[in-house]
Design a protein around this motif. Structure first.
Motif, PDB file in Angstrom:
ATOM      1  N   GLU B  34       0.789  -1.128   0.095  1.00  0.00           N
ATOM      2  CA  GLU B  34      -0.058   0.158  -0.015  1.00  0.00           C
ATOM      3  C   GLU B  34       0.873   1.259  -0.045  1.00  0.00           C
ATOM      4  O   GLU B  34       2.017   1.158   0.490  1.00  0.00           O
ATOM      5  CB  GLU B  34      -0.963  -0.070   1.396  1.00  0.00           C
ATOM      6  CG  GLU B  34      -0.080   0.075   2.463  1.00  0.00           C
ATOM      7  CD  GLU B  34      -0.734   0.073   3.788  1.00  0.00           C
ATOM      8  OE1 GLU B  34      -2.056   0.363   3.939  1.00  0.00           O
ATOM      9  OE2 GLU B  34      -0.414   0.246   4.736  1.00  0.00           O
ATOM     10  N   ARG B  38      -0.698  11.499   3.359  1.00  0.00           N
ATOM     11  CA  ARG B  38      -1.591  12.535   3.933  1.00  0.00           C
ATOM     12  C   ARG B  38      -1.032  13.790   4.050  1.00  0.00           C
ATOM     13  O   ARG B  38       0.187  14.121   3.828  1.00  0.00           O
ATOM     14  CB  ARG B  38      -1.793  12.054   5.231  1.00  0.00           C
ATOM     15  CG  ARG B  38      -2.672  13.356   6.106  1.00  0.00           C
ATOM     16  CD  ARG B  38      -2.947  12.913   7.486  1.00  0.00           C
ATOM     17  NE  ARG B  38      -4.337  11.629   7.135  1.00  0.00           N
ATOM     18  CZ  ARG B  38      -4.968  11.202   8.275  1.00  0.00           C
ATOM     19  NH1 ARG B  38      -4.551  11.448   9.571  1.00  0.00           N
ATOM     20  NH2 ARG B  38      -6.011  10.296   7.765  1.00  0.00           N
ATOM     21  N   TYR B  40      -1.433  18.074   4.448  1.00  0.00           N
ATOM     22  CA  TYR B  40      -2.037  19.189   5.517  1.00  0.00           C
ATOM     23  C   TYR B  40      -1.476  20.552   5.341  1.00  0.00           C
ATOM     24  O   TYR B  40      -0.282  20.411   5.390  1.00  0.00           O
ATOM     25  CB  TYR B  40      -1.969  18.766   7.015  1.00  0.00           C
ATOM     26  CG  TYR B  40      -2.455  19.662   7.878  1.00  0.00           C
ATOM     27  CD1 TYR B  40      -3.919  19.641   8.104  1.00  0.00           C
ATOM     28  CD2 TYR B  40      -1.944  20.266   8.869  1.00  0.00           C
ATOM     29  CE1 TYR B  40      -4.542  20.738   8.753  1.00  0.00           C
ATOM     30  CE2 TYR B  40      -2.283  21.202   9.917  1.00  0.00           C
ATOM     31  CZ  TYR B  40      -3.717  21.301   9.876  1.00  0.00           C
ATOM     32  OH  TYR B  40      -4.461  22.015  10.707  1.00  0.00           O
ATOM     33  N   VAL B  44       3.366  17.352   2.864  1.00  0.00           N
ATOM     34  CA  VAL B  44       2.936  16.093   3.325  1.00  0.00           C
ATOM     35  C   VAL B  44       3.126  15.785   4.596  1.00  0.00           C
ATOM     36  O   VAL B  44       4.113  16.240   5.244  1.00  0.00           O
ATOM     37  CB  VAL B  44       4.194  15.032   2.542  1.00  0.00           C
ATOM     38  CG1 VAL B  44       3.874  13.823   2.671  1.00  0.00           C
ATOM     39  CG2 VAL B  44       4.013  15.327   0.930  1.00  0.00           C
ATOM     40  N   GLU B  45       2.234  15.302   5.241  1.00  0.00           N
ATOM     41  CA  GLU B  45       2.033  15.368   6.744  1.00  0.00           C
ATOM     42  C   GLU B  45       2.751  13.679   6.869  1.00  0.00           C
ATOM     43  O   GLU B  45       3.718  13.829   7.623  1.00  0.00           O
ATOM     44  CB  GLU B  45       0.891  15.227   7.278  1.00  0.00           C
ATOM     45  CG  GLU B  45       0.855  14.965   8.774  1.00  0.00           C
ATOM     46  CD  GLU B  45      -0.727  15.259   9.415  1.00  0.00           C
ATOM     47  OE1 GLU B  45      -1.123  16.481   9.233  1.00  0.00           O
ATOM     48  OE2 GLU B  45      -1.067  14.345  10.092  1.00  0.00           O
ATOM     49  N   HIS B  46       2.418  12.688   6.191  1.00  0.00           N
ATOM     50  CA  HIS B  46       2.961  11.565   6.245  1.00  0.00           C
ATOM     51  C   HIS B  46       2.801  10.613   5.031  1.00  0.00           C
ATOM     52  O   HIS B  46       1.972  11.015   4.254  1.00  0.00           O
ATOM     53  CB  HIS B  46       2.500  10.592   7.506  1.00  0.00           C
ATOM     54  CG  HIS B  46       1.175  10.105   7.398  1.00  0.00           C
ATOM     55  ND1 HIS B  46       0.413  10.330   8.398  1.00  0.00           N
ATOM     56  CD2 HIS B  46       0.559   9.457   6.531  1.00  0.00           C
ATOM     57  CE1 HIS B  46      -0.681   9.701   8.226  1.00  0.00           C
ATOM     58  NE2 HIS B  46      -0.767   9.187   6.964  1.00  0.00           N
ATOM     59  N   PHE B  47       3.762   9.925   4.675  1.00  0.00           N
ATOM     60  CA  PHE B  47       3.820   9.066   3.653  1.00  0.00           C
ATOM     61  C   PHE B  47       4.079   7.631   3.911  1.00  0.00           C
ATOM     62  O   PHE B  47       5.340   7.366   4.512  1.00  0.00           O
ATOM     63  CB  PHE B  47       4.834   9.638   2.650  1.00  0.00           C
ATOM     64  CG  PHE B  47       5.131   8.996   1.372  1.00  0.00           C
ATOM     65  CD1 PHE B  47       4.376   9.383   0.032  1.00  0.00           C
ATOM     66  CD2 PHE B  47       5.647   7.718   1.177  1.00  0.00           C
ATOM     67  CE1 PHE B  47       4.671   8.862  -1.246  1.00  0.00           C
ATOM     68  CE2 PHE B  47       5.679   6.829  -0.212  1.00  0.00           C
ATOM     69  CZ  PHE B  47       4.995   7.437  -1.193  1.00  0.00           C
ATOM     70  N   VAL B  48       3.141   6.909   3.767  1.00  0.00           N
ATOM     71  CA  VAL B  48       3.528   5.297   4.148  1.00  0.00           C
ATOM     72  C   VAL B  48       3.835   4.606   2.795  1.00  0.00           C
ATOM     73  O   VAL B  48       2.766   4.484   2.009  1.00  0.00           O
ATOM     74  CB  VAL B  48       2.403   5.003   5.166  1.00  0.00           C
ATOM     75  CG1 VAL B  48       2.470   3.398   5.275  1.00  0.00           C
ATOM     76  CG2 VAL B  48       2.110   5.755   6.071  1.00  0.00           C
ATOM     77  N   SER B  49       4.710   3.757   3.010  1.00  0.00           N
ATOM     78  CA  SER B  49       4.825   2.620   1.872  1.00  0.00           C
ATOM     79  C   SER B  49       5.065   1.410   2.291  1.00  0.00           C
ATOM     80  O   SER B  49       6.047   1.327   3.284  1.00  0.00           O
ATOM     81  CB  SER B  49       5.873   3.292   0.697  1.00  0.00           C
ATOM     82  OG  SER B  49       7.001   2.360   1.161  1.00  0.00           O
ATOM     83  N   ALA B  50       4.440   0.332   2.103  1.00  0.00           N
ATOM     84  CA  ALA B  50       4.662  -0.749   2.992  1.00  0.00           C
ATOM     85  C   ALA B  50       4.109  -1.982   2.304  1.00  0.00           C
ATOM     86  O   ALA B  50       3.169  -1.950   1.175  1.00  0.00           O
ATOM     87  CB  ALA B  50       3.897  -0.872   4.298  1.00  0.00           C
ATOM     88  N   ARG B 145     -12.611  24.587   6.458  1.00  0.00           N
ATOM     89  CA  ARG B 145     -11.032  24.149   6.520  1.00  0.00           C
ATOM     90  C   ARG B 145     -10.825  23.011   6.040  1.00  0.00           C
ATOM     91  O   ARG B 145     -11.813  21.946   6.318  1.00  0.00           O
ATOM     92  CB  ARG B 145     -10.517  24.545   7.827  1.00  0.00           C
ATOM     93  CG  ARG B 145     -10.716  25.647   8.599  1.00  0.00           C
ATOM     94  CD  ARG B 145     -10.136  25.861   9.902  1.00  0.00           C
ATOM     95  NE  ARG B 145     -11.378  25.168  11.076  1.00  0.00           N
ATOM     96  CZ  ARG B 145     -10.869  24.490  12.024  1.00  0.00           C
ATOM     97  NH1 ARG B 145      -9.544  24.126  12.315  1.00  0.00           N
ATOM     98  NH2 ARG B 145     -12.197  24.162  12.913  1.00  0.00           N
ATOM     99  N   ASP B 147      -9.159  19.428   7.273  1.00  0.00           N
ATOM    100  CA  ASP B 147      -8.591  18.606   8.438  1.00  0.00           C
ATOM    101  C   ASP B 147      -7.349  17.592   7.693  1.00  0.00           C
ATOM    102  O   ASP B 147      -6.450  17.642   8.176  1.00  0.00           O
ATOM    103  CB  ASP B 147      -9.527  17.473   9.077  1.00  0.00           C
ATOM    104  CG  ASP B 147      -9.206  17.263  10.434  1.00  0.00           C
ATOM    105  OD1 ASP B 147      -8.212  17.637  11.121  1.00  0.00           O
ATOM    106  OD2 ASP B 147      -9.890  16.362  10.995  1.00  0.00           O
ATOM    107  N   ASP B 148      -7.673  16.993   6.629  1.00  0.00           N
ATOM    108  CA  ASP B 148      -6.699  16.297   6.196  1.00  0.00           C
ATOM    109  C   ASP B 148      -7.099  15.842   4.651  1.00  0.00           C
ATOM    110  O   ASP B 148      -8.333  15.679   4.528  1.00  0.00           O
ATOM    111  CB  ASP B 148      -6.235  15.127   6.836  1.00  0.00           C
ATOM    112  CG  ASP B 148      -7.001  14.053   7.215  1.00  0.00           C
ATOM    113  OD1 ASP B 148      -7.984  13.531   6.298  1.00  0.00           O
ATOM    114  OD2 ASP B 148      -7.368  13.629   8.400  1.00  0.00           O
ATOM    115  N   LEU B 182     -13.555  20.597   7.862  1.00  0.00           N
ATOM    116  CA  LEU B 182     -14.397  21.438   8.897  1.00  0.00           C
ATOM    117  C   LEU B 182     -15.028  22.516   8.767  1.00  0.00           C
ATOM    118  O   LEU B 182     -14.392  23.432   7.786  1.00  0.00           O
ATOM    119  CB  LEU B 182     -13.206  21.726  10.162  1.00  0.00           C
ATOM    120  CG  LEU B 182     -12.503  20.418  10.613  1.00  0.00           C
ATOM    121  CD1 LEU B 182     -11.205  20.945  11.216  1.00  0.00           C
ATOM    122  CD2 LEU B 182     -13.201  19.757  11.574  1.00  0.00           C
ATOM    123  N   THR B 195     -18.530  18.857  10.660  1.00  0.00           N
ATOM    124  CA  THR B 195     -17.479  18.269  10.036  1.00  0.00           C
ATOM    125  C   THR B 195     -18.108  17.618   8.556  1.00  0.00           C
ATOM    126  O   THR B 195     -19.238  17.327   8.728  1.00  0.00           O
ATOM    127  CB  THR B 195     -16.713  16.886  10.665  1.00  0.00           C
ATOM    128  OG1 THR B 195     -17.922  16.014  11.015  1.00  0.00           O
ATOM    129  CG2 THR B 195     -15.927  17.516  11.740  1.00  0.00           C
TER     130      THR B 195
END
Lengths: 462, 454
Positions: B34, B38, B40, B44-50, B145, B147-148, B182, B195
């Motif tokens: 995957e 994310r 924000y 880039v707030e986070h990047f996951v590669s797995a 606004r 949120d993500d 939001l 929301t």
């Protein structure tokens, strides 16, 4: 699990492309479960999960990768995948000296479930099945489950943290179905602790089963729950989920920092009735949400969130604390090595108040008494939350009378906290829970004394 | 899954080859990966590669079942899994119906669930999609606004083999973008935040509709601003398509063959009887490629198939896997579900849909005198008891009076029983939407539901 020099080299590699923080979270988990349904032990199941998640932080960006290969090349590959996502150029050679923290083990494990014969675990289920079925002829179906797990956790990061933990969990659950003229009804009980198999020396598993059976049979004569706003009394040790939803999630610093909580900017202000003191405590021996360290290697602690109705603090993980330049609170948790940590609760509970629980009921002319709550959920931004009642009764003239059918209750967090007008002196912890957030489930505990909310909307049909 | 000759088949075959006399073995092997981004405030707030993989092994001997799994495909671990599963067999109770699925000759309807373009899609463009969606959602309304904002894709490959002759492997991939919003209004003690969310899914990013995802996220957050709690009363509800899909999901657990044979379904003795209003037809059809959860085969490796569960209000059949079917004296309907390598197959509907009507939501609303347009349900897991049928959930939406929608309301519940709600269905909308869930959605009108408020 992984040698310190390997951790040091992998961490140094992880920040060599410009990351300012890197962390390795490794776990090795064995689990056993057994399920009985329809009078049969359907199967015993064994599981093994092992792996590491590596994150690299560069400024506001986090890169994360995980692997089930705990060898140095396997870890290094995950580290470079995580670093690729969070690199700002620069970087270079950096050494990472780790210093191991003294073990913090709030739980005492006397009998490792792994050393117990599977037959003994299966026997618990058979005893529960027999007890529930012999409680009354109305019981037509029983399902029971047993689970235990042993998990070794290791966390190391470029701040020099090197910490480990061993968590053992033991869980039993039972659900009973009763059948009568009005259709079928259900009863459910569970118990779970972060201790070993010795728990069954003291817990009466037959009593747990009879309780589930009694609940189902009682509801056969239940009438539809009322509809509309009214006083609601919640029995001790069953309503912790109310606080978990009404304010717990809203006090998590990730929601606060994004302005997505009704409690943002309210530290020092009154957010609840003066009766309410709310605590999140990851150190309570044996409780379902208890850990030696959180999943970022921070030693767990007791945090007072609301004191006499005044908001004192939020809950914090590494990233949110770093952003605000303040200490972590031991609330960084994750479902497994395959997930990033975030702010989560541990054991969340309300301390005792001044009232005799019998007086609380006696002084309620009309309302609903909730003896067992189901799950719940909350919208932290609006504060609206729901939770289910799975065993409830009418209160008429200060007395508990007829049982009610299942339904949801709905309220708004800040309003309900202000509306708590009686709080008992009979504190008890509740059943083990799994808290879901952003797709991750973690074990949590909750507790509370008997209490009354002046007005809550009961979602029945009558 | 789309059928595909995977190298995992060899891993599964090898385990099955080790079966001894009198022993049934099933091996399920899976591998997946995957990417999740994310964003924000433009970063880039986070990047996951797995990547992950694992195996689950089920052994049946003399009517007893044992199971074990491991989150790795190392040879030593696979040997340990087989040994553990065999050891676990002795603790099971003898069950005369316990057996693995056998090939039933039903032809597989091929599904196009794999897309090479997605597998080759560049990382920086994935990040851009999330950034673009954030921008669209935060620029559409001054009160809103973000949120993500997220981009995610996943690919999976699996193989199953058994001593009873099942041998099947497949793969699929897919992606989505989503945004949480939001909306703020008022100040001080009157400040209020609501929301919303929006999403778009596809087998490839080319199928995304970012504008629609952003617009829905903005609408959902802003339309509840200023909502109040109405007085309790009985009303007619019009469920939004997304809410209907959730409702149908709850209904499906009462049609589950395992619940039926174990006496846990409130419809267990009702085959051939009227359980819903005339005009209500409910079909589970994973062979429809429009369904997000379309699949070639079920969790036991049998062909997925179209099953009519309720026709014109009359209960036709339940859904079964091979075990529940054997107990019920019938054959599998191809409805074995499997959550992954860590568990054994269950039973469930795969791709449900009510047969849609013809009218739009506006036309349905025009016929309602006193009602509620339900745009959100909260607490389906806590307030609905599919065994007793009691139904009570949190809700939010717009009041309907004399055929037109009015003020927003929240902090309410809607309640009835599942049995009554099916009989009280007034009309099914023609506005079918294929959602990323096990059920399609469309507007649904149900009368005589209790709305609890102040």
């Amino acid at each position: 699990m992984i040698a310190a020099d390997v951790l040091e080299r992998v961490l140094a590699g992880a920040v060599s492309t410009g990351g300012d923080f890197a962390e390795i979270y490794a776990e090795d988990k064995r689990s056993t479960s057994a399920g009985l349904d329809d009078g049969r032990v359907e199967q015993v199941s064994s599981g093994r999960d092992r792996g590491a998640g590596i994150r690299v932080v560069a400024g506001e960006t986090t890169g994360f990768a995980y692997t089930s290969d705990l060898s140095e090349p396997g870890l290094a590959a995950a580290a470079s995948a995580a670093a690729a996502a969070a690199s700002r150029g620069g970087g270079g050679v950096r050494t990472v000296p780790l210093s191991a923290s003294a073990p913090h083990r709030p739980n005492v494990i006397e009998q490792d479930p792994d050393s117990v014969a599977k037959a003994a675990k299966v026997e618990l289920l058979e005893r529960m099945n027999d007890a529930a079925r012999s409680f009354g002829p109305e019981i037509v179906q029983v399902s029971a489950g047993y689970g235990d797990s042993w998990k070794k956790v290791l966390v190391a990061n470029t701040d020099g943290v090197l910490a480990d933990d061993e968590v053992v969990r033991t869980l039993l659950r039972i659900s009973a179905v009763a059948d009568g003229d009005s259709g079928m009804q259900t009863g459910y009980q569970s118990m779970g602790h972060t201790v070993g198999f010795e728990i069954f020396d003291t817990v009466d598993v037959e009593e747990l089963a009879r309780e589930a059976a009694r609940q189902a049979i009682t509801k056969l004569r239940a009438r539809p729950a009322p509809s509309g706003a009214m006083p609601v009394v919640i029995k001790h040790g069953t309503g912790g989920v109310l606080f978990h939803e009404a304010c717990g999630h809203g006090l998590e610093a990730d929601h606060i920092q994004k302005g997505a909580s009704v409690y943002a900017g309210k530290v020092g202000q009154r957010v609840a009735s003066p009766l309410v003191t709310l605590v999140d405590d990851g150190t309570m021996p044996g409780e379902w949400g208890t850990l030696g360290i959180d999943d970022e290697g921070h030693i767990t602690q007791r945090n007072v969130l609301i004191e006499d109705g005044i908001l004192t603090d939020y809950m914090w993980d590494y990233l949110r604390a770093r952003k605000d330049g303040r200490p972590q609170s031991g609330n960084g948790r994750r479902q497994s090595y395959q997930y990033l940590p975030m702010v989560r609760m541990t054991n969340t509970f309300v301390l005792d108040g001044p009232d005799d629980p019998d007086d609380i009921i006696a002084s309620t002319p009309a309302g609903v008494y909730v003896a067992k709550l189901g799950g719940g959920s909350v919208n932290t931004a609006s504060g609206d939350f729901v939770f289910g009642m799975t065993e409830a009764y009418l209160i008429e003239n200060g007395e508990i009378t007829e049982p009610l059918r299942d339904g949801n209750l709905i309220g708004n967090g800040p309003k309900v906290l202000a509306d708590i007008d009686m709080l008992g002196n009979d504190f008890a912890m509740g059943s083990p829970g799994t808290c879901g957030k952003d797709g991750q489930g973690v074990p949590v505990g909750d507790g509370q004394p008997t209490l009354r909310v002046k007005s809550l909307t009961v979602g029945g049909t009558a | 899954m789309s059928r595909f000759e995977s190298d995992l088949q060899v891993v599964a075959d090898r385990v099955v080859e080790r079966a001894g006399p009198g022993e049934q073995i099933e091996a399920f092997v899976a591998r997946g990966g995957e990417t999740e981004v994310r964003v924000y405030q433009g970063d880039v707030e986070h990047f996951v590669s797995a990547q992950s993989e694992g195996i689950g092994v089920r052994v049946i001997r003399d009517g007893r079942t044992g199971f074990a799994y491991a989150g790795t495909l190392e040879d030593a671990a696979i040997a340990e899994v087989l040994a553990e599963a065999r050891d676990n067999v002795q603790f099971g109770t003898v069950d005369e119906w316990a057996a693995l699925a056998e090939p039933d000759g039903v032809a597989v309807t091929e599904q196009p669930l794999w897309n090479d373009d997605l597998a080759a899609y560049p990382t920086d463009r994935k990040i851009d999609l999330a950034k673009q969606l954030e921008k669209l959602a935060s620029g559409g309304d001054p009160r809103v606004r973000v949120d993500d904002a997220n981009y995610a894709d996943a690919h999976g490959e699996s193989a199953v083999a058994s001593t009873t002759g099942i041998r099947m492997s497949g793969r699929e991939n897919g992606c989505y973008v989503s945004v949480s919003t939001l909306a703020d209004e008022g100040e001080g003690d009157d400040a209020e935040t609501q929301t919303g969310f929006g999403f778009s899914v596809g087998r490839s990013p080319d199928e995304f509709d970012l504008d629609r995802a952003a617009r829905e996220a903005i609408d959902r957050a802003t339309r509840l601003l200023g909502a109040t709690q109405p007085p309790s009363r009985r009303v007619t509800v019009v469920l939004d398509p997304y809410v209907t899909a959730q409702f149908i999901g709850v209904i499906s657990s009462t049609l589950n063959g395992e619940a039926v044979v174990k006496g846990r379904s409130l419809f267990r003795d009702r085959l051939g009887e009227t359980v819903a209003a005339s005009g209500v037809t409910l079909i589970d059809d994973p062979t429809n490629p429009l369904a997000y959860t379309a699949t070639d085969v079920d969790g036991e490796g049998l062909a997925a198939r179209r099953n009519v569960l309720i026709r014109d209000g009359v209960l036709q059949q339940f859904v079964h896997n091979s075990y529940s079917a054997r107990r019920a004296g019938t054959v599998s309907t191809g409805n074995a579900t499997r959550g992954g390598f860590a568990g054994t197959p269950g039973v469930g509907c795969l791709a449900l849909s009510l047969e849609p009507g013809t009218r739009t939501q506006d036309e349905l609303i025009a016929d309602v005198d006193d009602g509620l347009l339900v745009q959100q349900m909260q607490g389906l897991h806590s307030g609905v008891n599919p065994i007793s049928g009691d139904f009570s959930t949190g809700a939010a939406g717009l009041l309907i009076s004399n055929g037109t929608v009015g003020a927003p309301v929240r902090e309410i519940t809607i309640a009835s029983t599942l049995q009554r709600m099916l009989l009280d269905i007034v009309e099914i909308g023609g506005d079918i939407e294929w959602l990323p869930m096990r059920s399609a959605g469309m507007s649904l009108v149900i009368r005589d539901v209790t709305m609890s408020g102040s």
